[in-house]
Motif scaffolding. Structure first.
Motif, PDB file in Angstrom:
ATOM      1  N   TYR A 150      23.976  41.808  -6.398  1.00 19.66           N
ATOM      2  CA  TYR A 150      24.189  41.015  -7.610  1.00 19.66           C
ATOM      3  C   TYR A 150      24.623  41.932  -8.726  1.00 19.66           C
ATOM      4  O   TYR A 150      24.410  43.139  -8.636  1.00 19.66           O
ATOM      5  CB  TYR A 150      22.876  40.284  -7.951  1.00 19.66           C
ATOM      6  N   THR A 209      22.862  36.322 -11.501  1.00 19.95           N
ATOM      7  CA  THR A 209      21.990  37.410 -11.047  1.00 19.95           C
ATOM      8  C   THR A 209      21.057  36.868  -9.968  1.00 19.95           C
ATOM      9  O   THR A 209      20.985  35.662  -9.737  1.00 19.95           O
ATOM     10  CB  THR A 209      21.131  37.943 -12.210  1.00 19.95           C
ATOM     11  N   ARG A 210      20.358  37.791  -9.347  1.00 16.54           N
ATOM     12  CA  ARG A 210      19.436  37.406  -8.283  1.00 16.54           C
ATOM     13  C   ARG A 210      18.411  36.392  -8.803  1.00 16.54           C
ATOM     14  O   ARG A 210      18.025  35.459  -8.094  1.00 16.54           O
ATOM     15  CB  ARG A 210      18.707  38.650  -7.764  1.00 16.54           C
ATOM     16  N   ASP A 211      18.031  36.522 -10.090  1.00 21.33           N
ATOM     17  CA  ASP A 211      17.005  35.642 -10.637  1.00 21.33           C
ATOM     18  C   ASP A 211      17.491  34.211 -10.832  1.00 21.33           C
ATOM     19  O   ASP A 211      16.700  33.275 -10.919  1.00 21.33           O
ATOM     20  CB  ASP A 211      16.519  36.182 -12.000  1.00 21.33           C
ATOM     21  N   ASP A 212      18.821  34.047 -10.946  1.00 19.60           N
ATOM     22  CA  ASP A 212      19.355  32.697 -11.140  1.00 19.60           C
ATOM     23  C   ASP A 212      19.243  31.852  -9.861  1.00 19.60           C
ATOM     24  O   ASP A 212      19.243  30.633  -9.919  1.00 19.60           O
ATOM     25  CB  ASP A 212      20.838  32.759 -11.533  1.00 19.60           C
ATOM     26  N   ARG A 215      17.584  30.191  -6.802  1.00 17.91           N
ATOM     27  CA  ARG A 215      16.300  29.754  -6.243  1.00 17.91           C
ATOM     28  C   ARG A 215      16.570  29.192  -4.856  1.00 17.91           C
ATOM     29  O   ARG A 215      17.717  29.047  -4.451  1.00 17.91           O
ATOM     30  CB  ARG A 215      15.690  28.674  -7.137  1.00 17.91           C
ATOM     31  N   HIS A 216      15.521  28.905  -4.161  1.00 16.16           N
ATOM     32  CA  HIS A 216      15.723  28.345  -2.835  1.00 16.16           C
ATOM     33  C   HIS A 216      15.006  27.021  -2.703  1.00 16.16           C
ATOM     34  O   HIS A 216      13.848  26.889  -3.063  1.00 16.16           O
ATOM     35  CB  HIS A 216      15.233  29.321  -1.752  1.00 16.16           C
TER      36      HIS A 216
END
Lengths: 664, 155
Positions: free
Chosen positions: A598, A560-563, A565-566
């Protein structure tokens, strides 16, 4: 017509050259054993006979000279010295390069072999002088075998006559001219050295001369007497020069040993007929050009696809009998595929056999003393993988001889046996092939490795001290590492262990280093049994299907988008093992913009120690695929390791996970 | 006399020596190979082997004239230095015999085609036949690649 036999000639001759080389090394190691020299003589003899038949006169002359030396050694006319082996090995090298040239152009190169011929002759003469024979100058005629042929055509026999005048002869030129005259009257004249014109002009120096003449059988003794009747003639030795391929024994009581001419005829008693038998010996193996095997595979994979289509059609028809037949076809095709896989496997010996020679030369050049031991020569592995490993093993062996082993005096000081041992072994276990290079040298000096690593800023002093040995050794495989005190031309060729590791990993293998200080090091390479068939995950990206080798795949995850990081603006995932860079395949392969919706499907891949997450649109299937090369035209393409043909006949590219980790 | 396969690309006629031509195929599925040069159309499956396919017009620097019947398009599979490559052409028209003395040295540019790709030119009826130097057409991919990168960088 010759072309038809050329291939057979080349393979068989190359084999004989290889055998000769291996025998030379045994000879050097174990000394002159009669059986061994017989074998060597036969190999040289076969080689000579075949090259003469094929019209490669220079090669025939070269092998003839080698055969002479071998004959002399075998008959114990000379005793073995290291220079004999050196000369023979030089001859072997030249034979090999001649055969290669013939293979490339079907013609024999014109360059003379005088250097090697001289080496062989010098080795022979030196041995004979040491043996007390005191042979005179070498035989000055090059076309003896041709002359012998001409003489035979006239029903005569060619003889080489060696004249020697008394030491204090006043007019040597006149005497020699008289002898030449006498021989001309009694025989067919072929030539002399010094030649007639020189002799007549009074330019002959020295008391010796050679002549080649042909006489009817039984006439030679009369000629010899006629020559000996000339004033001041001290000796007249005659020796018969036969056709090279003819082996007959005859009485040479009056003739002095003339190895340059006579080796084949001097073959003692029993070996005559058996030589011919050896040439006809058949092997239980079949030699097939690789392209034929590959062509067969191509047809076979086409068959697999056609079979799949039939199966689909039959499914629709619903005929039970037809279905059964297709199932049977399916099994048969499967068996054929297995059989073909076996054809790709070759024993490691096909590559290993060249190492003993290399190690012998290394031993000399590096002034090391070691035994080189190879085990598991019959171990079979994929031909392509094995060929790729050839250079890697060369590198590791050089490394062992140059950096692994201590110089002999240092070994003695340390109380180790003066002669070291370098071992190369191959074995299979659990679906893998293992190649091991080990030495009983000094081992890896942990402190020196860390010193270099600290100097390069890779680790701090404290970090280094805390590292386990395994991690310290891993530093050796980093690009730019070299602990060698000097760059030698043996192993310091700009390729380091990092290049070795790259090669091994590119083939889907791993390399490990074990070492114990003072006792030696072992490099272990683990490789897949075959590259031809691999298990792969089929994925689709913007409508195009790609294959990812499952050997590289850890798991498939929905993210998902939350997984995501940058880190430094680059997308990463993180798990308990650390962070994993995310690579969007669509954008990496320029198939479209990266997807921003996502959840996404991420394939977590591992390549060596590196991990990455590949974002794909869909995972379609997991299956066994046949790996086909993209061919030379596309060899610079980095992103794909090959291609495979799917059941519907479409081509799917196999992703090179390693390349995906690097930016485009 | 040597035999040549005559291929049409747009209004140009190219010829490849028959000794170098392995087969002529109908155009089937071509799988694109991402991140390669534009003239490399992809790879195809041909009797068990994987064969790269190039667009001959694009390769030799012609802009393809959008004409001709899709049905006529062919892939001419040629082999040079043990390297098999399929050339996508608008049509294969004939196999002709040309005497070596009828072949003229290539002018520096023929129909936008650089001389390096040519073996020579010959007359064929009212057409000028361009004899391809396949070794060159199939090689120098790397040089070509460099040139493309340079174009990208320097515009």
């Amino acid at each position: 017509m010759q072309e038809a036999y050329l291939e057979a000639f080349l393979t068989e001759s190359m084999e004989n050259v290889e055998r000769l080389e291996a025998f030379c090394l045994t000879l050097e190691r174990e000394g002159a054993k009669p059986g061994l020299l017989d074998e060597m003589f036969r190999a040289a003899h076969t080689l000579k006979g075949m090259s003469a038949t094929m019209g490669f006169d220079k090669l025939a002359a070269l092998t003839h000279r080698a055969e002479d030396l071998l004959g002399a050694l075998r008959d114990a006319r000379v005793s073995l010295e290291s220079r004999h082996v050196d000369a023979l090995l030089s001859a072997v090298d030249r034979m090999r390069s001649r055969l290669r040239a013939v293979a490339a152009s079907s013609k024999e190169p014109d360059e003379p072999d005088d250097d090697v011929l001289d080496m062989l002759m010098d080795a022979l003469r030196a041995g004979e002088q040491a043996g007390g024979h005191g042979e005179p100058d070498r035989v000055p005629f090059v076309n003896l075998s041709e002359w012998a042929r001409q003489a035979a055509a006239e029903g005569k026999e060619l003889y080489l006559v060696h004249l020697r005048l008394v030491e204090d002869c006043i007019m040597p030129g006149v005497r020699l001219a008289m002898a030449y005259q006498a021989m001309r009257e009694a025989a067919t004249w072929f030539g002399a050295h010094p030649d007639e014109a020189q002799v007549m002009a009074g330019q002959a120096e020295g008391p010796e001369a050679f002549a080649a003449v042909a006489v009817a059988p039984g006439e030679i003794e009369r000629l010899r007497q006629a020559v000996l009747d000339i004033t001041d003639m001290a000796a007249c030795d005659v020796s018969k020069a036969d056709l090279p391929s003819v082996t007959s024994s005859h009485d040479t009581a009056t003739a002095k040993t003339r190895p340059a001419l006579e080796a084949p005829q001097r073959a003692h008693g029993g070996s005559g007929p058996s030589e011919a038998m050896v040439d006809l010996r058949m092997d239980a193996t079949l030699r097939v050009p690789i392209r034929k095997v590959d062509a067969l595979m191509n047809t076979l994979s086409d068959l697999v696809i056609t079979k799949t289509r039939i199966a689909t059609l039959v499914q629709a028809l619903g005929d039970a009998e037809l279905k059964e037949t297709v199932e049977r076809l399916d099994r048969l095709v499967g068996e054929m595929q297995d059989g073909w896989l076996q054809l790709r496997m070759v024993p490691v010996e096909t590559i290993f056999h060249r190492y003993p020679r290399m190690m012998r030369d290394l031993e000399r050049r590096l002034q090391r003393e070691f035994d080189f031991v190879m085990t598991g020569l019959e171990t079979e592995m994929d031909r392509v993988v094995l060929e790729e490993m050839g250079e890697v093993i060369v590198h590791l062996l050089r490394n062992a001889a140059d950096h692994g082993l201590e110089p002999p005096d240092e070994r003695e000081r340390l109380g180790k046996p003066k002669r070291g041992t370098i071992r190369l072994s191959a074995y299979t276990a659990g679906g893998h092939v293992y190649l091991e290079v080990s030495d009983d040298g000094r081992g890896i000096d942990r402190h020196r490795v860390l010193e270099t690593a600290v100097a390069k800023g890779w680790v701090t002093l404290e970090e280094g001290a805390a590292l386990p040995d395994e991690s310290v050794y891993a530093l050796l495989f980093r690009p730019g590492f070299s602990t060698a005190e000097r760059v030698s031309d043996i192993s310091g060729r700009g390729v380091g262990l990092d290049a070795v590791r790259d090669k091994v990993e590119a083939l889907g293998g791993q390399i490990r280093l074990d070492s114990s200080p003072g006792a030696g090091s072992t490099f272990t390479i683990e490789l897949p049994l075959t590259l031809a068939i691999l298990s792969a995950l089929l994925v689709s990206v913007r409508g195009q299907v790609f294959a990812i080798p499952t050997a590289n795949v850890d798991e498939v995850r929905k993210i998902t988008r939350d997984d995501v990081r940058h880190v430094q603006e680059r997308p990463v995932l993180s798990d308990d093992e650390g962070i994993v860079p995310v690579v969007d395949l669509a954008s990496r392969l320029a198939l479209g913009p990266r997807s921003d919706s996502y959840p996404q499907t991420a394939i977590l891949c591992r390549e060596g120690k590196r991990r990455l997450a590949l974002i794909v649109d869909h995972v379609l299937d997991e299956l066994e695929i046949v790996n086909k090369p993209l061919g030379r035209y596309l060899e610079d393409v980095r992103e794909f390791a090959g291609a495979t043909v799917l059941g519907d006949g479409r081509v799917s590219l196999i992703l090179d996970v390693r390349a995906m980790a690097n930016p485009a | 006399m040597d035999s040549y396969v005559v291929m049409r690309v747009g209004s140009e006629r190219y010829a490849a020596h028959v000794a170098q031509v392995r087969s002529v195929e109908r155009v089937g599925d071509i799988t694109p190979v991402p991140r390669t040069l534009p003239f490399i159309k992809g790879v195809m499956h041909l009797r068990g082997a994987i064969v790269p396919v190039i667009d001959l017009a694009e390769r030799v620097g012609l802009t393809r004239a959008a004409d001709g019947d899709e049905e006529d398009r062919r892939i001419v599979v040629a082999e040079v230095d043990e390297m098999a490559v399929g050339m996508l052409v608008d049509a294969v028209e004939d196999v002709v015999s040309i005497a070596p003395e009828a072949i003229e040295p290539p002018p520096s540019v023929v129909g936008g085609l650089e001389a390096v790709y040519l073996r020579g030119v010959a007359r064929w009826g009212e057409h000028l036949l361009v004899l391809l130097n396949l070794e060159r057409v199939f090689s120098a991919v790397e040089t070509e690649q460099l040139r493309q990168v340079e174009k990208l960088v320097h515009g």
